[in-house]
Every structure is written in structure tokens, then in C-alpha cells.
Design a protein around this motif. Structure first.
Motif, PDB file in Angstrom:
ATOM      1  N   GLY A 133      -9.614  -4.116  -0.195  1.00  0.00           N
ATOM      2  CA  GLY A 133     -10.565  -3.057  -0.069  1.00  0.00           C
ATOM      3  C   GLY A 133     -11.915  -3.617  -0.164  1.00  0.00           C
ATOM      4  N   ARG A 134     -12.746  -2.524  -0.051  1.00  0.00           N
ATOM      5  CA  ARG A 134     -14.375  -3.092   0.060  1.00  0.00           C
ATOM      6  C   ARG A 134     -14.791  -3.589  -1.329  1.00  0.00           C
ATOM      7  NH1 ARG A 134     -14.481   1.691   3.511  1.00  0.00           N
ATOM      8  NH2 ARG A 134     -15.161   0.938   5.634  1.00  0.00           N
ATOM      9  N   ASP A 135     -14.246  -3.268  -2.483  1.00  0.00           N
ATOM     10  CA  ASP A 135     -14.344  -3.699  -3.666  1.00  0.00           C
ATOM     11  C   ASP A 135     -14.100  -5.218  -3.914  1.00  0.00           C
ATOM     12  OD1 ASP A 135     -11.671  -3.765  -3.614  1.00  0.00           O
ATOM     13  OD2 ASP A 135     -11.425  -2.556  -5.652  1.00  0.00           O
ATOM     14  N   GLY A 136     -13.669  -5.987  -2.659  1.00  0.00           N
ATOM     15  CA  GLY A 136     -13.565  -7.323  -2.978  1.00  0.00           C
ATOM     16  C   GLY A 136     -12.108  -7.790  -3.599  1.00  0.00           C
ATOM     17  N   CYS A 137     -11.155  -7.246  -3.663  1.00  0.00           N
ATOM     18  CA  CYS A 137      -9.851  -7.482  -4.378  1.00  0.00           C
ATOM     19  C   CYS A 137      -8.780  -7.064  -3.690  1.00  0.00           C
ATOM     20  CB  CYS A 137      -9.911  -6.823  -5.848  1.00  0.00           C
ATOM     21  SG  CYS A 137      -9.569  -5.370  -5.829  1.00  0.00           S
ATOM     22  N   LEU A 138      -7.630  -7.749  -3.611  1.00  0.00           N
ATOM     23  CA  LEU A 138      -6.328  -7.423  -3.265  1.00  0.00           C
ATOM     24  C   LEU A 138      -5.429  -6.741  -4.170  1.00  0.00           C
ATOM     25  CD1 LEU A 138      -7.291 -10.205  -1.823  1.00  0.00           C
ATOM     26  CD2 LEU A 138      -5.608  -9.149  -0.004  1.00  0.00           C
ATOM     27  N   LYS A 139      -4.425  -5.812  -3.820  1.00  0.00           N
ATOM     28  CA  LYS A 139      -3.732  -5.471  -4.845  1.00  0.00           C
ATOM     29  C   LYS A 139      -2.359  -5.245  -4.271  1.00  0.00           C
ATOM     30  CE  LYS A 139      -6.902  -2.345  -7.563  1.00  0.00           C
ATOM     31  NZ  LYS A 139      -7.315  -0.859  -8.074  1.00  0.00           N
ATOM     32  N   ILE A 140      -1.354  -5.708  -5.180  1.00  0.00           N
ATOM     33  CA  ILE A 140       0.110  -5.729  -4.840  1.00  0.00           C
ATOM     34  C   ILE A 140       0.737  -4.497  -5.389  1.00  0.00           C
ATOM     35  CG2 ILE A 140       2.355  -6.948  -4.893  1.00  0.00           C
ATOM     36  CD1 ILE A 140       0.714  -9.451  -4.905  1.00  0.00           C
ATOM     37  N   TRP A 141       1.388  -3.361  -4.487  1.00  0.00           N
ATOM     38  CA  TRP A 141       2.005  -2.191  -4.941  1.00  0.00           C
ATOM     39  C   TRP A 141       3.390  -2.160  -4.870  1.00  0.00           C
ATOM     40  CZ3 TRP A 141      -1.600   1.251  -6.696  1.00  0.00           C
ATOM     41  CH2 TRP A 141      -3.067   0.976  -6.366  1.00  0.00           C
ATOM     42  N   SER A 142       4.164  -1.385  -5.446  1.00  0.00           N
ATOM     43  CA  SER A 142       5.380  -0.961  -5.241  1.00  0.00           C
ATOM     44  C   SER A 142       5.148   0.489  -4.694  1.00  0.00           C
ATOM     45  CB  SER A 142       6.217  -0.919  -6.620  1.00  0.00           C
ATOM     46  OG  SER A 142       7.402  -0.208  -6.305  1.00  0.00           O
ATOM     47  N   TYR A 143       4.876   0.316  -3.258  1.00  0.00           N
ATOM     48  CA  TYR A 143       4.402   1.766  -2.787  1.00  0.00           C
ATOM     49  C   TYR A 143       5.293   2.878  -2.719  1.00  0.00           C
ATOM     50  CZ  TYR A 143       7.493   0.667   1.626  1.00  0.00           C
ATOM     51  OH  TYR A 143       8.379   0.913   2.470  1.00  0.00           O
ATOM     52  N   ASN A 144       6.623   2.729  -3.084  1.00  0.00           N
ATOM     53  CA  ASN A 144       7.620   3.764  -3.227  1.00  0.00           C
ATOM     54  C   ASN A 144       7.187   4.646  -4.146  1.00  0.00           C
ATOM     55  OD1 ASN A 144       9.228   3.340  -0.932  1.00  0.00           O
ATOM     56  ND2 ASN A 144      10.284   1.655  -2.257  1.00  0.00           N
TER      57      ASN A 144
END
Length: 642
Positions: free
Chosen positions: A194-205
Motif C-alpha cells: 500500500g501507499r502507507d509503505g507496508c505489506l500485509k499477508i492475509w487469509s483472504y477467505n
């Protein structure tokens, strides 16, 4: 107590005020006893009010740094921008609305510049996958899902086979927008940047955030990311405005929510990119390519962290506008993986976009360098998406105008430098705005695309329209009868850029002067494209006069064509055939005709088959003068015999 600055709108006789009671009142200056409208909604004293008569709106700001936009006709609140959303903190000292850029300038401890975008009202007959522009989408083969993200930080999960929405979750990066996404090797987790400079790992279900990847330095926007396996080690590689390559190892046994990147490669620190990195592409098992805003492409060895080679895109073509500096940014990369098996091959192994809507083919071995450079779009639209089939036989190129071009590259660039563009297979209009993502599914038989026009769509490999995710009627991707083909989306059908290309439509030159001038040998005089064929002079003096007038008219016509063909001269691939003028100049002349009464009998209408029109007879005088007139007339071959 009145606090806000009031504005008088003389065109509509309005006075708008705000104060400590948190209410905005609209007055008629000539009827001061009672306000004509009351606008309620602020939770703090109103400190600023501005009336934008061009847009028929009222802009207000309260002491808690909340901005509201009101409609003067309905007295309703159009939108509310909280201080958390705008990022404005501190005590409000001044506020000013700028009608030119349509922005609100706010001064607190810092100076904020809020651009106010007014979105178009969605039309009921148009299908939208998201309410905001779609910035990226990907296909998950493990679950046969399509995941798309929009600028409002909303993630939607779609069923690939039917187009139905499976789930969605919002606020993935807070108030910051999503810029990129990818999946892990198992397809069970989603990674977003994202534009906030971080990455996030999701359990997208279920929309649960498993890990947050960020470094301790100033957070800079993440532009692209990829998931890669290196020597059985899995990692997420992210690039962006910090101009560094950030590697985050994905360790299953690490249950910490926050993770930091590994130390930077030494070559990255000493010889890396000098401008913002826009794109990253991988070619297992060890190659990684990155590109930056200044047009520099670097190929890395991921195992050692060393730089393999560095490429520089060519300068923009002549004729482009350089007032704001040439745009040499490279935002798309694609490896030709079948050609990388031979490390000593001199064939092109990397594709990138370039300035002026160009596409570049690069060789990486036997001396790296440029192999080919061509422009897919006639309007030189910037290429915004590049994907290649698994066998490196076809290349799909998407541009900013929503077109997708397909090229045959199976034999292209194998023998070194190419001077011509590859053969075009097909092209079609997929969206009415810039294509933000392009992906091949099911072995290249299905094309997935997303765009800033808020839609995500499926197409067959030859451009047949399957459907738009979010439409009311589901499709069966394996049953062509359920596809939208041969229909196309309504906005594409009605958009002016979707008009079929034809030489008559591409220029305003008269039909006879469409093509460009033929190339002439050196030392010879260039022949005018609209010059008429030379014909024998008529024998009579009056005929000489007619020919002189004809030549004058033809010279004026040639000058007219010469002036309108200036744009066509810039297209050397067009050739102009000579105009096929008549052998005698077509002109009308006035002649004095003597009145000759012709006697004729009135037809008997009672007789069947009689002619209803009067019959004229030529007198002896007319018959004597006719041969001489036929000699002088340019239409002598068409005059009837009496």
C-alpha cells in the motif's frame, strides 16, 4: 457568535454564515429575519465557509479539522472528510479554497492541500466491479478465484467460473490505498502492498491479517511486490519509493505479527537505482528484474545479491513535448523464460515498456543491449500491461486507452536486432480507461483485465467478451453460449476512441488526396499529388480560353490539397496515387440562346400508350448551329443527336 468567514454570492443573492453553534445558515440578504436554509452536521464550531457558485456547492471546515461539502439546492451534505482521513492535525489557523485546481488549502501546524475530486454519477445500465478505480487484480489457481483491489482499499474475491462475488473486506491499509498484490506459492495467502509503505499477508477467505511487513525507516509507498522461492527459502520482495529492494523472508515458524526486511544487498546500496522503483519481475530460479522512474532496468542474481546487468531505455522520440522533461519511466517488465534456458543465447529475453508508448526487447546474454523497439498504439499511448504466453509465442500488450494488442513473437528477436515490429495477431478495446492489470488464465485461453474505469473483465484469447465481474447474469466460462460475445460493454461501444480505424477517418484530407506523396528520385522535381493529366488543346480559340481557366482552377485546387496534406506528409508509409482527372476540364459556360418556338401537337390522353410528356422538335436554325456548339463544348461526346 459568528466565527466563519461569510461569502456573498451576488448572482444568487445568498449569504452563508457559520459559528459556535456548529450550524451553517443560508440567508437572503434582502430578507434578514429568517434563514432560507440550515445546514447541520458539524460537531465542532464552524471556522470557515466558502461558496463555489460554479459548482453550486458550499465548502465548510470546523475546529476539529473536518471538511464538509454541501449542495446549495438540496441543502444536503455531499461528503465529509474527517481529520483522520485527510491527515490534518493541529489547530486550524487559516483556510482557503482555490477554484482553479478545485482544492482546499488548510494551514495548521503544517500546510495541507486537499484536491476535491467530484466523481461522476454511475449510470444504472453500466456494470461496475468496484465503486472506485481498480488498481490491480490477480487470478488464484488454487481456489479458482479472482481477487481485485481498488483505490478505496477494498478487496473483493470473485468466482472465476461464474463471475459472482464470493466475499470482500475493506480498510485493508487503513486510509491508504492498495498499490499491488500477489499470492504465496500455495495460493492460500494474499500479500498486498500500500501507499502507507507496508505489506500485509492475509487469509483472504476471511479477511484476517496474519502478518505486517515493514521497516523502521520512513514509510515510503510500495509500488510492486512478488513472492519468490530461493534455495527453498520463501520470501516477499517489495520495491517502491525508497529505491531499495526489500526482501522479507516468509518463515512458517515465525508467529510474530510484525516482520522486518533483511539487510540490503551491497550492490543495491552502492550501484542500485537512483530513482523510485516502479516494477519488479522474477524468472526462477535466480533472476530478478527491477525498473525505475528514470528508465533504468537492473537484472539481479537473487541468490548472491549481485547485479547481473544494467539496461538504459532509449531517449524519447523527437517531436515529443519536453517542456516538463522527458518521461523515461519503465513500469512494466516481462521475462521470456524459454529463451533464458540458454545462458549464451543472443536472442531477446526481456520485454519492457518505454517512453512514447514504445515497447523494448532486450538481450541479457552475449552482451546485453536493445534488440527491438516499436510502438503498438497509433496514438502512442503508454503501455500499461505486458504478459507473455507460457511458450513465449504471443505477447499481450495493454495501453492507457484500454486497448489490448496481441503480437506473434515466436521468432521475433531470435537472430539479433529487429527493425520492424512483430506481426500483429489481433487487437481489441477492453476498457475505456487505462488497463491496470493483465493476466493470462487457463493456459492462455482466457485473458483477465482490470482498469481505472472500475471494472474487472474476462476475455477469450482472441478478444471475445465473456463478461464483467459484478454483472447481474452469471456466466459459465466453459460454455461460450453464456458469454457476452458478440456484444461488448456499452461504454466501449459508445466511446469515440472505439471507432474503427480507416484512412478516411484518420485525416481530414479530401478523398482523392488521402494517401501520402510518392517518394521521388533525387534530382527530380516532385510532382504535385493533385496535378491533372495533360490533354491536347482544343482547336478553337474559345477552347484555349476554357483550358486557361481550367489550369488556373487546377492550380488553386492543388494549392488547397498541398495545404491540407501537411499532416499526411508525416506518414511515409502512405503512398498517394495520382488523381484521375477527366481528359477535358469539366466546366459550365453560359451561352445566349435565341428564342425558338417549337410546334408540337398535344398528345391524346385517351389513346393507350401515348407519351404524357410534350415532345420538342429542333428547328432548322437550331440544327445548323448544333455541330459548331458540339465542337466547342467539353461535353460533345454526350450531346444527343437530334
Amino acid at each position: 457568535m459568528l466565527l466563519s468567514v461569510s461569502r456573498i454570492l451576488r448572482r444568487k443573492n445568498l449569504l452563508v454564515t457559520g459559528g459556535l453553534d456548529r450550524i451553517i445558515r443560508v440567508w437572503n440578504p434582502y430578507l434578514p429575519g429568517k434563514p432560507t436554509g440550515v445546514l447541520r452536521g458539524h460537531r465542532a464550531p464552524v471556522m470557515y465557509v466558502h461558496v463555489a457558485f460554479e459548482e453550486n456547492k458550499v465548502f465548510s471546515m470546523s475546529a476539529d479539522n473536518t471538511v464538509k461539502v454541501w449542495d446549495l439546492e438540496t441543502h444536503g451534505c455531499c461528503c465529509t472528510i474527517s481529520s483522520k482521513a485527510s491527515g490534518i492535525k493541529g489547530e486550524l489557523t487559516a483556510c482557503l479554497y482555490l477554484p482553479g485546481p478545485r482544492a482546499l488549502c488548510v494551514a495548521t501546524g503544517t500546510l495541507a492541500f486537499l484536491h476535491l475530486k467530484v466523481g461522476s454519477v454511475p449510470e444504472s445500465h453500466l456494470v461496475r466491479s468496484h465503486q472506485e478505480p481498480v488498481v490491480c487484480c490477480r487470478y488464484n489457481p488454487a481456489f479458482r478465484h479472482v481477487v481485485s483491489c481498488c483505490e478505496a482499499s477494498v478487496v473483493k474475491v470473485w468466482d472465476f467460473e461464474t463471475g459472482r462475488q464470493v466475499s470482500e473486506f475493506i480498510g485493508t491499509h487503513g486510509n491508504a490505498g492498495i498499490t499491488c498484490l500477489t499470492f504465496d506459492s500455495s495460493g492460500r495467502r494474499l500479500v498486498t502492498g500500500g501507499r502507507d509503505g507496508c505489506l500485509k499477508i492475509w487469509s483472504y477467505n476471511n479477511g484476517h491479517c496474519l502478518h505486517t511487513l515493514q521497516h523502521d525507516e520512513n514509510q515510503s509507498e510500495v509500488c510492486d511486490c512478488t513472492y519468490m522461492e530461493v534455495n527453498r527459502n520463501r520470501c516477499v520482495i517489495a520495491v517502491g519509493w525508497d529505491r531499495r529492494i526489500n526482501v522479507y523472508f516468509d518463515i512458517p515458524r515465525d508467529f510474530h505479527h510484525f516482520r522486518k526486511p533483511q539487510p540490503h544487498w551491497q550492490d543495491d546500496l552502492n550501484h542500485g537505482h537512483k530513482e523510485d522503483i516502479l516494477c519488479v519481475a522474477q524468472c526462477p530460479p535466480f533472476l530478478l528484474a527491477t525498473s525505475s522512474y528514470d528508465g533504468e532496468i537492473i537484472v539481479w542474481n537473487v541468490i548472491s545479491g549481485h547485479m547481473y546487468c544494467k539496461l538504459n531505455t532509449p531517449s524519447p522520440m523527437d517531436g515529443q513535448d519536453h517542456r516538463e522533461g522527458p518521461d523515461r519511466s519503465v513500469s512494466q517488465l516481462a521475462f521470456l523464460k524459454t529463451r533464458l534456458t540458454k545462458l549464451d543465447s543472443a536472442s531477446a529475453a526481456l520485454i519492457s515498456n518505454g517512453p512514447g508508448g514504445s515497447v523494448c526487447f532486450w538481450k541479457l546474454f552475449s552482451g546485453s543491449g536493445l534488440v527491438a523497439n516499436f510502438t503498438p498504439s497509433r496514438e502512442k499511448a503508454q503501455v500499461s500491461g505486458i504478459v507473455v504466453t507460457s511458450g513465449d509465442t504471443l505477447a499481450y500488450l495493454a495501453d492507457q486507452h484500454g486497448f489490448i494488442h496481441v503480437y506473434d513473437i515466436q521468432e521475433y528477436g531470435l537472430q539479433g536486432t529487429e527493425l520492424q515490429a512483430p506481426n500483429t495477431v489481433t487487437s481489441w478495446r477492453a476498457h475505456v480507461s487505462m488497463v491496470t492489470s493483465l493476466e493470462l488464465i487457463e493456459g492462455g485461453s482466457i485473458v483477465l483485465s482490470s482498469s481505472l474505469d472500475c471494472t474487472v473483465r474476462l476475455w477469450s484469447q482472441d478478444g471475445a467478451y465473456i463478461g464483467t465481474f459484478g454483472q447481474n447474469h452469471p456466466w459459465d466460462v466453459f460454455t461460450p453460449d453464456s458469454w457476452g460475445h458478440p456484444r461488448v460493454p456499452f461504454e466501449i461501444l459508445t466511446d469515440p476512441r472505439s471507432m474503427p480505424t480507416h484512412r478516411v477517418l484518420e485525416t481530414d484530407v479530401p478523398a482523392g488526396c488521402l494517401e501520402g506523396r510518392q517518394e521521388q528520385d533525387h534530382g527530380t522535381e516532385e510532382k504535385d499529388p493533385c496535378e491533372a493529366e495533360k490533354t491536347p488543346n482544343p482547336p478553337s480559340p474559345e477552347g484555349l480560353t476554357v483550358e486557361a481557366e481550367a489550369k488556373a482552377d487546377k492550380s488553386r485546387w492543388a494549392a488547397f490539397c498541398h495545404g491540407r496534406l501537411l499532416s499526411a506528409r508525416r506518414k511515409p508509409r502512405w503512398k498517394m496515387p495520382e488523381l484521375r482527372w477527366p481528359s477535358i476540364y469539366q466546366a459550365l459556360r453560359c451561352h445566349e440562346l435565341a428564342f425558338v418556338s417549337a410546334l408540337g401537337e398535344k398528345p391524346d390522353l385517351s389513346v393507350p400508350g401515348s407519351d404524357l410528356f410534350p415532345v420538342g422538335f429542333c428547328s432548322q436554325e437550331t440544327e445548323a448551329a448544333l455541330p459548331e456548339r458540339k465542337k466547342l463544348s467539353p461535353w460533345s461526346g454526350f450531346l444527343p443527336e437530334c
